[in-house]
Motif scaffolding. Structure first.
Motif, PDB file in Angstrom:
ATOM      1  N   ARG A 140      40.876 -49.914   6.187  1.00 51.92           N
ATOM      2  CA  ARG A 140      39.520 -50.404   5.977  1.00 51.92           C
ATOM      3  C   ARG A 140      38.497 -49.358   6.361  1.00 51.92           C
ATOM      4  N   GLN A 162      35.350 -52.422   3.522  1.00 55.47           N
ATOM      5  CA  GLN A 162      36.244 -52.748   2.414  1.00 55.47           C
ATOM      6  C   GLN A 162      37.614 -52.103   2.604  1.00 55.47           C
ATOM      7  N   TRP A 163      38.586 -52.637   1.851  1.00 53.51           N
ATOM      8  CA  TRP A 163      39.941 -52.092   1.897  1.00 53.51           C
ATOM      9  C   TRP A 163      40.104 -50.925   0.935  1.00 53.51           C
ATOM     10  N   SER A 175      38.651 -53.724  -2.655  1.00 49.25           N
ATOM     11  CA  SER A 175      38.011 -55.014  -2.337  1.00 49.25           C
ATOM     12  C   SER A 175      36.981 -55.387  -3.402  1.00 49.25           C
ATOM     13  N   GLN A 231      34.211 -58.647  -4.258  1.00 50.79           N
ATOM     14  CA  GLN A 231      33.629 -59.861  -3.701  1.00 50.79           C
ATOM     15  C   GLN A 231      33.535 -60.906  -4.807  1.00 50.79           C
ATOM     16  N   ILE A 256      43.239 -61.030  -1.039  1.00 51.76           N
ATOM     17  CA  ILE A 256      43.797 -60.041  -0.117  1.00 51.76           C
ATOM     18  C   ILE A 256      44.380 -60.813   1.065  1.00 51.76           C
ATOM     19  N   GLU A 279      40.328 -63.703   4.710  1.00 46.38           N
ATOM     20  CA  GLU A 279      39.523 -62.743   3.966  1.00 46.38           C
ATOM     21  C   GLU A 279      39.207 -63.381   2.611  1.00 46.38           C
ATOM     22  N   ASP A 304      37.603 -61.565   0.122  1.00 44.05           N
ATOM     23  CA  ASP A 304      37.600 -60.557  -0.947  1.00 44.05           C
ATOM     24  C   ASP A 304      38.914 -60.639  -1.713  1.00 44.05           C
TER      25      ASP A 304
END
Length: 852
Positions: A150, A189-190, A427, A429, A436, A492, A494
């Motif tokens: 992340r 974000q990932w 990621s 939204q 995830i 999560e 996302d």
RNA sequence: GCGGGCGUGAUGGAAUGGUAGACAUACCAGACUUAAAAUCUGUUGGGCGUAUGCCCGUGUGGGUUCGACUCCCACCGCCCGCACCA
């Protein structure tokens, strides 16, 4: 005599293939396997001609490989997550899931009549929980291996709708719904660590011999390996030095200022107590996040007042500017500008009245830079001015190497290799994607979900009538127990980029129902994809991500070492286009252009007009098919009126596969006529009596040439060339006076050669002419070399490179004798008029050129 | 802006550096037909010429070569990608 009835023939043979499970792929080590794959479609709900072309090409390869003794895997699925489903839900109500699955049903129904050699038993959609659950499992494995992490990253933010926007949802720097000016905003974000594999992904490109050179080049440029110099500028105020990276250290003596990104820590630090600067940075943060938007935005600069010392001359002070074209993501987010040899820097310096200093000049035309930067290729020798390392005349590359060397020895800089490739942010939204599988726990932080809890399924009870991610506002979906401590925690919300879904589907097809992402035996047997086919628009991202994923899956034990490059051969096909008919005489009430459907216009005296009104029409040829331009041709209509074989034949016939093909009514008509003709030839052969007992050697030769050329075309993606050859062979067959037995044999070969393109008609003819079993199971014909050798050749005679005459000579006539014949030729004697030729070039079997 | 590609008759296109325009469309002419459609046959890059033939011609301008659609340089036009469209 029976007529060619496509609908009847096609449904008959499709049933026959289904009955005998002809296309069901079963592991069989006794046969060589062949995996052919077309990039799977997004379920938009409507099959278009581009799909037909793509799948027909794959089908030609698959069927040809079956005929040459291969065990073929040819699957189909759907890339089913993504924004259009959410957009449809917003626009027309309903649920993305229902919309998507109903579209899939529709598209399958539209695809089946094409008679593709697909193993439908392996079909899946990426939005099936069975698929994305395995993807979540892969994510957890990647997390274990340190392949995911992340960090903060910038997104497009719509300040009115209070939501993240995709690049596609930004129109002219504004949100597509709200119209608000888009801002850049940071979120945690990932990321996949694809950049760790930059070097490997770059080096391995060299092994991809069966990929288009242009795709490899595009990937190479995208990965963007560069060697440059990293060093620091000491600040005159004694604060921490500013580190820069440059690929052109040789231009250091032409430095004009040091530039930092608006996102650079120094900029952020200064912003705190400088409202003017804060306003400037806010201005810089307006607009989209695409590289294009950043690169084409007007150049903006702000003088920070900070100064730094030039590393080669401590008395030389350079100002530090913030410039909006400097990317924080690349290098160190700081540069030094050399306006004399970089157009962007030059424009900036002219705008803000900063000095321009030449470091080298053109050898041939040495003149100082004014409004056009002097940027020669690195390999070009140039004249150096006052070079610190004593260079006089040298190439840019030599100077770069010398400078790095110099800086390293002097100890103020270091040669560094950098890559342009950034880590892959996954990621999103948004609702309609793969969740995830992590949990946020107050006590434990970010915790991976347990594998036994997978799949983490999307909730069905969501609404998309307001902007934002419905998972965020769901009353209960987020609630869960922390997998680590068991305390109440939050999921999560996302979801994953849809590129993740398409980065491993090819591996999943080898064992689509398995309860693990892949199965070792199946992956080992079926991988790699022997031939992958899709659009050039995927040249970079999808293919690069898939290459990364294959490596990551190998690390986690889901793919064998040999599958690290998953696509052995790649072919990028062109689009199907269609003319646009734009009314030339009027627009609609809002002043917008009026586009007419093909059926609404006709040609009168060479002018295209609207049938009803006679208004003139501008014909824009070869445009991308688009609903808004009314130039979409529906494959379903074509199949209904002509049949699938005609549609298949046409999309392959008129253009090389890598280029666009324009759909024309006349072209489709011609394809249909041809198939009728072939059918007629076949039925005539049966109806005729023994006929002329003569063998027709010319026909046999033509047949063997056709076998050779059609085969070559199919193997090298020259389908248009194969089809041209098939026309020629058909013409020869139609004109032949051979016995009906000989014609019957030739017609059967014709049917076989056509079978990858027009499988239904070919099966029908095969059966009519007494072929054994299904044509798809019959071995591919082999050309007889003896029939391909011509006894004599026609040699064109050129005089000064222009064709003037020709002679026919035995194939292996010695050069000297050819020369004698040429000099004795009437046209040559006439042109020479007694003079001796300066030169006589004889290329055996090719051409003769007389130079006078 | 950066990266990649494409450009040949009226049209889609063919051509390992070796006869430019295969194959197809469209057009024209002929056969068949009361007629039309379908089918079959033939012609067709442009210009000049009665003709053997000659000149021009692959986006534009240069270059390399005995020979260039093909290789090199520059330019023009169009298309694709640019990391959250799929």
């Amino acid at each position: 005599m029976s007529r060619y009835t496509a609908a009847e023939i096609e449904s008959k043979w499709q049933q026959a293939w289904t009955r005998s499970e002809t296309f069901k792929a079963v592991r069989d080590v006794s046969k060589p396997k062949y995996y052919v794959l077309e990039m799977f479609p997004y379920p938009s709900g409507k099959l278009h001609m581009g799909h037909v072309r793509n799948y027909t090409m794959g089908d030609v390869i698959a069927r040809y490989k079956m005929s040459t003794g291969h065990n073929v895997l040819h699957p189909m699925g759907f890339d089913a997550f993504g924004m259009p489903a959410e957009n449809a839900a917003m626009a027309i109500g309903g649920h993305p899931k229902e919309w998507t699955y109903s579209n899939i049903d529709t598209m399958v129904e539209q695809m089946k009549p094409l008679g593709l050699s697909l193993d439908w038993s392996r079909m899946f959609a990426t939005c099936d929980p069975e698929y994305y659950g395995q993807q979540q499992s892969l994510f957890l494995d990647f997390l274990d291996e340190g392949l995911v992490y992340r960090k903060n990253a910038v997104v497009n933010w719509d300040p009115v709708d209070m939501t993240v926007l995709a690049n596609e949802q930004v129109e002219g720097g504004r949100g597509w719904r709200s119209g608000a000016l888009v801002e850049r905003r940071e979120l945690t974000q990932w990321f996949f660590k694809i950049s760790d594999y930059s070097e490997e992904l770059l080096d391995a490109l060299e092994t991809l011999d069966n990929w288009p050179a242009k795709v490899r080049l595009m990937q190479e440029n995208w990965i963007g390996k560069s060697r440059g110099l990293q060093f620091s500028f000491e600040r005159t105020d004694g604060a921490d030095p500013i580190e820069v990276y440059t690929t052109r250290p040789d231009t250091l003596m032409g430095a004009s200022f040091v530039g930092i990104s608006p996102d650079h820590p120094i900029a952020k630090e200064l912003e705190a107590d400088n409202s003017e600067l804060a306003d400037f940075l806010a201005e810089c943060r307006k607009g989209g996040t695409t590289e294009e938007a950043i690169e084409t935005a007007p150049k903006l600069g702000y003088d920070t007042g900070i100064t730094v010392k030039h590393p080669l001359n401590p008395d030389w002070e350079l100002p530090v500017w913030i410039a909006n074209f400097i990317l924080m993501d690349y290098g160190t987010g700081a540069i030094f500008a050399c306006p004399a040899h970089d157009q962007r820097d030059l424009d900036f310096c002219r705008k803000y009245d900063l000095p321009v200093v030449d470091t080298f000049l053109d050898l041939d035309a040495p003149k100082p830079v004014e409004n056009e930067a002097f940027v020669p290729p690195k390999e070009q020798k140039v004249k150096w001015i006052n070079h610190f390392a004593g260079l006089d005349e040298a190439t840019g590359q030599d100077a770069i190497d010398a400078t790095i060397d110099f800086a390293e020895k002097a100890g103020w800089g270091q040669g560094v290799t950098k890559f342009r490739l950034r880590d892959w942010g996954l990621s999103r939204q948004r609702y309609w994607g793969c969740p995830i599988p992590v949990v946020h726990c107050d006590a434990c932080g970010v915790v991976p979900e347990k594998k036994e809890n997978l799949p983490i399924e999307l909730p069905d009870d969501v609404t998309l009538d307001v902007p934002g991610n419905p998972l965020d506002r769901h009353p209960t979906w987020r609630d869960c127990a922390c997998p680590s401590c068991g305390a109440p925690a939050k999921r999560e919300t996302d979801t994953m980029d849809t590129f993740v879904d398409s980065s491993w589907y090819f591996a999943r097809f080898t064992a689509p129902r398995a309860t693990t992402p892949t199965v070792a035996e199946d992956a080992a047997y079926w991988m790699n994809v022997d031939q992958y086919i899709g659009g050039i628009e995927h040249a970079i991202l999808h293919l690069l991500y898939s290459r990364f994923f294959a490596r990551a899956m190998h690390i986690c034990g889901h793919l064998p070492e040999t599958a690290k490059e998953p696509f052995d051969a790649l072919f990028t096909q062109g689009m199907v286009t269609h003319a646009i008919f734009k009314n030339a005489e009027r627009t609609d009430e809002n002043g917008r252009a009026i586009y007419h459907y093909p059926a609404e216009v006709e040609e009168r005296d060479g002018v295209t007009v609207v049938k009803e009104t006679g208004e003139k029409v501008d014909v824009i040829p070869s445009a991308k098919m688009s609903k808004s331009k009314n130039n979409v041709v529906d494959p379903v209509d074509i199949i209904t009126s002509y049949g699938a074989d005609t549609a298949r034949w046409f999309v392959l016939s008129d253009s090389p596969p890598e280029r666009d093909v324009e759909w024309t009514a006349s072209g489709a008509e011609a394809a249909f006529k041809h198939l009728n003709r072939v059918h007629r030839i076949a039925t005539d052969v049966i109806a005729s009596d023994a006929g002329n007992p003569n063998e027709d050697e010319a026909l046999l030769r033509e047949m063997h040439k056709a076998i050779r050329d059609v085969t070559l075309g199919v193997e090298s993606f020259g389908f248009n060339a194969s089809i041209a050859k098939l026309y020629a062979f058909t013409n020869a067959l139609a004109k032949s006076k051979a016995s009906s037995a000989a014609k019957r044999d030739a017609t059967r070969v014709l049917a076989q050669l056509m079978s990858p393109m027009t499988p239904h008609l070919s099966e029908e003819i095969w059966q009519l002419l007494g072929g054994e079993g299904l044509i798809i199971n019959a071995p591919w014909p082999v050309a007889d070399e003896a029939m391909l050798v011509e006894a004599s050749v026609t040699l064109p005679i050129q005089i000064n490179g222009k064709r003037r005459a020709e002679i026919s000579v035995p194939k292996d006539m010695p050069k000297e004798e050819v020369e004698k014949l040429v000099l004795a030729h009437e046209a040559v004697i006439r042109t020479l008029d007694g003079a001796q030729p300066k030169k006589l070039i004889v290329v055996p079997g090719r051409i003769v050129n007389v130079v006078i």
